[in-house]
Write a protein that holds these residues in place. Structure first.
Motif, PDB file in Angstrom:
ATOM      1  N   THR A  20     -45.825  13.273  14.137  1.00  0.00           N
ATOM      2  CA  THR A  20     -45.094  12.432  15.069  1.00  0.00           C
ATOM      3  C   THR A  20     -45.593  11.002  14.961  1.00  0.00           C
ATOM      4  OG1 THR A  20     -46.596  12.706  16.967  1.00  0.00           O
ATOM      5  CG2 THR A  20     -44.823  14.326  16.718  1.00  0.00           C
ATOM      6  N   LEU A  21     -44.670  10.076  15.188  1.00  0.00           N
ATOM      7  CA  LEU A  21     -44.974   8.652  15.274  1.00  0.00           C
ATOM      8  C   LEU A  21     -44.475   8.176  16.630  1.00  0.00           C
ATOM      9  CD1 LEU A  21     -45.663   5.807  13.917  1.00  0.00           C
ATOM     10  CD2 LEU A  21     -43.203   5.712  13.416  1.00  0.00           C
ATOM     11  N   THR A  22     -45.329   7.521  17.393  1.00  0.00           N
ATOM     12  CA  THR A  22     -44.924   6.949  18.667  1.00  0.00           C
ATOM     13  C   THR A  22     -44.853   5.443  18.537  1.00  0.00           C
ATOM     14  OG1 THR A  22     -45.912   8.764  19.927  1.00  0.00           O
ATOM     15  CG2 THR A  22     -45.496   6.708  21.113  1.00  0.00           C
ATOM     16  N   VAL A  23     -43.774   4.865  19.001  1.00  0.00           N
ATOM     17  CA  VAL A  23     -43.650   3.417  19.079  1.00  0.00           C
ATOM     18  C   VAL A  23     -43.887   3.052  20.544  1.00  0.00           C
ATOM     19  CG1 VAL A  23     -42.226   1.405  18.548  1.00  0.00           C
ATOM     20  CG2 VAL A  23     -41.924   3.525  17.239  1.00  0.00           C
ATOM     21  N   SER A  24     -44.994   2.351  20.807  1.00  0.00           N
ATOM     22  CA  SER A  24     -45.439   2.125  22.177  1.00  0.00           C
ATOM     23  C   SER A  24     -45.067   0.742  22.683  1.00  0.00           C
ATOM     24  CB  SER A  24     -46.963   2.285  22.256  1.00  0.00           C
ATOM     25  OG  SER A  24     -47.371   3.543  21.796  1.00  0.00           O
ATOM     26  N   ASN A  25     -44.882   0.656  23.978  1.00  0.00           N
ATOM     27  CA  ASN A  25     -44.628  -0.636  24.623  1.00  0.00           C
ATOM     28  C   ASN A  25     -43.629  -1.456  23.816  1.00  0.00           C
ATOM     29  OD1 ASN A  25     -44.856  -2.760  26.467  1.00  0.00           O
ATOM     30  ND2 ASN A  25     -46.658  -3.601  25.443  1.00  0.00           N
ATOM     31  N   MET A  26     -42.457  -0.901  23.666  1.00  0.00           N
ATOM     32  CA  MET A  26     -41.480  -1.452  22.722  1.00  0.00           C
ATOM     33  C   MET A  26     -40.921  -2.804  23.152  1.00  0.00           C
ATOM     34  SD  MET A  26     -39.384   1.877  21.402  1.00  0.00           S
ATOM     35  CE  MET A  26     -39.174   2.621  23.010  1.00  0.00           C
ATOM     36  N   SER A  27     -40.612  -3.602  22.151  1.00  0.00           N
ATOM     37  CA  SER A  27     -39.915  -4.877  22.326  1.00  0.00           C
ATOM     38  C   SER A  27     -38.724  -4.888  21.374  1.00  0.00           C
ATOM     39  CB  SER A  27     -40.846  -6.041  22.027  1.00  0.00           C
ATOM     40  OG  SER A  27     -41.178  -6.048  20.657  1.00  0.00           O
ATOM     41  N   PRO A  28     -37.784  -5.814  21.571  1.00  0.00           N
ATOM     42  CA  PRO A  28     -36.620  -5.862  20.667  1.00  0.00           C
ATOM     43  C   PRO A  28     -37.004  -5.984  19.197  1.00  0.00           C
ATOM     44  CG  PRO A  28     -36.170  -7.150  22.625  1.00  0.00           C
ATOM     45  CD  PRO A  28     -37.616  -6.723  22.716  1.00  0.00           C
ATOM     46  N   GLU A  29     -38.168  -6.557  18.897  1.00  0.00           N
ATOM     47  CA  GLU A  29     -38.602  -6.696  17.505  1.00  0.00           C
ATOM     48  C   GLU A  29     -38.916  -5.347  16.866  1.00  0.00           C
ATOM     49  OE1 GLU A  29     -38.518 -10.181  19.541  1.00  0.00           O
ATOM     50  OE2 GLU A  29     -39.903  -8.573  20.083  1.00  0.00           O
ATOM     51  N   ASP A  30     -39.051  -4.310  17.666  1.00  0.00           N
ATOM     52  CA  ASP A  30     -39.297  -2.970  17.137  1.00  0.00           C
ATOM     53  C   ASP A  30     -38.007  -2.260  16.734  1.00  0.00           C
ATOM     54  OD1 ASP A  30     -41.847  -2.645  19.636  1.00  0.00           O
ATOM     55  OD2 ASP A  30     -42.127  -3.043  17.491  1.00  0.00           O
ATOM     56  N   SER A  31     -36.887  -2.890  16.984  1.00  0.00           N
ATOM     57  CA  SER A  31     -35.605  -2.301  16.574  1.00  0.00           C
ATOM     58  C   SER A  31     -35.595  -2.180  15.058  1.00  0.00           C
ATOM     59  CB  SER A  31     -34.438  -3.166  17.046  1.00  0.00           C
ATOM     60  OG  SER A  31     -34.391  -3.210  18.462  1.00  0.00           O
ATOM     61  N   SER A  32     -35.411  -0.961  14.579  1.00  0.00           N
ATOM     62  CA  SER A  32     -35.585  -0.707  13.162  1.00  0.00           C
ATOM     63  C   SER A  32     -35.198   0.730  12.866  1.00  0.00           C
ATOM     64  CB  SER A  32     -37.053  -0.947  12.778  1.00  0.00           C
ATOM     65  OG  SER A  32     -37.257  -0.818  11.396  1.00  0.00           O
ATOM     66  N   ILE A  33     -35.192   1.072  11.589  1.00  0.00           N
ATOM     67  CA  ILE A  33     -35.094   2.471  11.191  1.00  0.00           C
ATOM     68  C   ILE A  33     -36.497   2.929  10.819  1.00  0.00           C
ATOM     69  CG2 ILE A  33     -34.134   4.117   9.550  1.00  0.00           C
ATOM     70  CD1 ILE A  33     -31.775   2.188   9.200  1.00  0.00           C
ATOM     71  N   TYR A  34     -36.911   4.060  11.380  1.00  0.00           N
ATOM     72  CA  TYR A  34     -38.230   4.612  11.091  1.00  0.00           C
ATOM     73  C   TYR A  34     -38.037   5.862  10.242  1.00  0.00           C
ATOM     74  CZ  TYR A  34     -40.004   1.263  14.400  1.00  0.00           C
ATOM     75  OH  TYR A  34     -40.325   0.077  15.026  1.00  0.00           O
ATOM     76  N   LEU A  35     -38.750   5.899   9.125  1.00  0.00           N
ATOM     77  CA  LEU A  35     -38.564   6.951   8.134  1.00  0.00           C
ATOM     78  C   LEU A  35     -39.860   7.695   7.874  1.00  0.00           C
ATOM     79  CD1 LEU A  35     -36.569   4.580   5.891  1.00  0.00           C
ATOM     80  CD2 LEU A  35     -35.625   6.788   6.540  1.00  0.00           C
ATOM     81  N   CYS A  36     -39.746   9.006   7.814  1.00  0.00           N
ATOM     82  CA  CYS A  36     -40.854   9.871   7.442  1.00  0.00           C
ATOM     83  C   CYS A  36     -40.692  10.219   5.959  1.00  0.00           C
ATOM     84  CB  CYS A  36     -40.799  11.121   8.308  1.00  0.00           C
ATOM     85  SG  CYS A  36     -41.913  12.433   7.831  1.00  0.00           S
ATOM     86  N   SER A  37     -41.810  10.287   5.248  1.00  0.00           N
ATOM     87  CA  SER A  37     -41.769  10.601   3.825  1.00  0.00           C
ATOM     88  C   SER A  37     -42.910  11.540   3.477  1.00  0.00           C
ATOM     89  CB  SER A  37     -41.894   9.295   3.015  1.00  0.00           C
ATOM     90  OG  SER A  37     -42.069   9.558   1.648  1.00  0.00           O
ATOM     91  N   VAL A  38     -42.683  12.381   2.470  1.00  0.00           N
ATOM     92  CA  VAL A  38     -43.747  13.265   2.006  1.00  0.00           C
ATOM     93  C   VAL A  38     -43.867  13.163   0.500  1.00  0.00           C
ATOM     94  CG1 VAL A  38     -43.333  14.846   3.926  1.00  0.00           C
ATOM     95  CG2 VAL A  38     -42.281  15.313   1.703  1.00  0.00           C
ATOM     96  N   ALA A  39     -45.069  13.373   0.021  1.00  0.00           N
ATOM     97  CA  ALA A  39     -45.324  13.431  -1.417  1.00  0.00           C
ATOM     98  C   ALA A  39     -45.601  14.883  -1.768  1.00  0.00           C
ATOM     99  CB  ALA A  39     -46.510  12.557  -1.780  1.00  0.00           C
ATOM    100  N   THR A  40     -44.989  15.345  -2.840  1.00  0.00           N
ATOM    101  CA  THR A  40     -45.138  16.745  -3.225  1.00  0.00           C
ATOM    102  C   THR A  40     -45.892  16.861  -4.544  1.00  0.00           C
ATOM    103  OG1 THR A  40     -43.059  16.754  -4.438  1.00  0.00           O
ATOM    104  CG2 THR A  40     -42.964  17.334  -2.118  1.00  0.00           C
ATOM    105  N   GLY A  41     -46.371  18.029  -4.805  1.00  0.00           N
ATOM    106  CA  GLY A  41     -47.018  18.336  -6.070  1.00  0.00           C
ATOM    107  C   GLY A  41     -48.119  17.353  -6.406  1.00  0.00           C
TER     108      GLY A  41
END
Lengths: 114, 109
Positions: free
Chosen positions: A77-98
């Motif tokens: 999980t990722l928490t974005v705390s005490n948000m402001s308009p500058e936090d408006s964004s797309i947040y992406l999770c990624s994994v590396a395999t092998g």
């Protein structure tokens, strides 16, 4: 390959509140990454999350603002705390395999902060 | 510091009109150059990883090549469904990727 899901897919939040984004993977992976993609920009790494250890944050990102949990090898999980308009964004999770030669991304969480 | 520069920023092609996208990079100890496709509102879709100069990889109408300073993504006889943003990224000494800003490709019928 890896199948990654994220929740929520999008949210609209008020300034000063916090949002927790979940990332679920269909297989066990050692390394998970959280990226941010601001409007019109490319992807920027926030932090690397390994199971059983503290997340490693990139320059410009701090744990108090973006706390991360990694309780097991398939979830983070990722928490974005005490948000402001500058936090408006797309947040992406990624994994590396092998051998880390392929990295796969989740569908992203589109966050709008008013 | 790793740097990735993609050009052009945007490209408009007629269906069937072949072209190339460029990705110039500087990295200390390249451990992989990655190409992704990203459709609006979606996460990046993995296409290729290249490791050494001279290497080439193909997938349908796409072919990626690599030199010591840049990579090209060649698109042969594109179709409208190839319209997307194409992202290039490098992996250096760490495991995370350093991305360019992408090339927005529009293929018109």
């Amino acid at each position: 390959s890896a199948v990654i899901s994220q929740k929520p897919s999008r949210d609209i939040c008020q300034r000063g509140t916090s949002l927790t984004i979940q990332c679920q993977v269909d297989s066990q992976v050692t390394m998970m990454f959280w990226y941010r993609q601001q409007p019109g920009q490319s992807l920027t790494l926030i932090a690397t999350a390994n199971q059983g250890s503290e997340a490693t944050y990139e320059s410009g990102f701090v744990i108090d603002k973006f706390p991360i949990s990694r309780p097991n090898l398939t979830f983070s999980t990722l928490t974005v705390s005490n948000m402001s308009p500058e936090d408006s964004s797309i947040y992406l999770c990624s994994v590396a395999t092998g051998t880390y030669n392929e990295q796969f991304f989740g569908p992203g969480t589109r966050l709008t902060v008013l | 510091e790793d740097q990735v520069t993609q050009s052009p920023e945007a490209l408009r092609l007629q269906e069937g009109e072949s072209s190339s996208l460029n990705c110039s990079y500087t990295v200390s100890g390249l451990r992989g150059l990655f190409w992704y496709r990203q459709d609006p509102g979606k996460g990046p879709e993995f296409l290729f990883t290249l490791y050494s100069a001279g290497e080439e990889k193909e997938k349908e109408r796409l072919k990626a090549t690599l030199t010591k300073k840049e990579s090209f993504l060649h698109i042969t006889a594109p179709k409208p469904e190839d319209s997307a943003t194409y992202l290039c990224a490098v992996r250096g000494s760490g495991y995370a990727l350093n991305f360019g800003k992408g090339t927005s490709l529009l293929v018109t019928p």
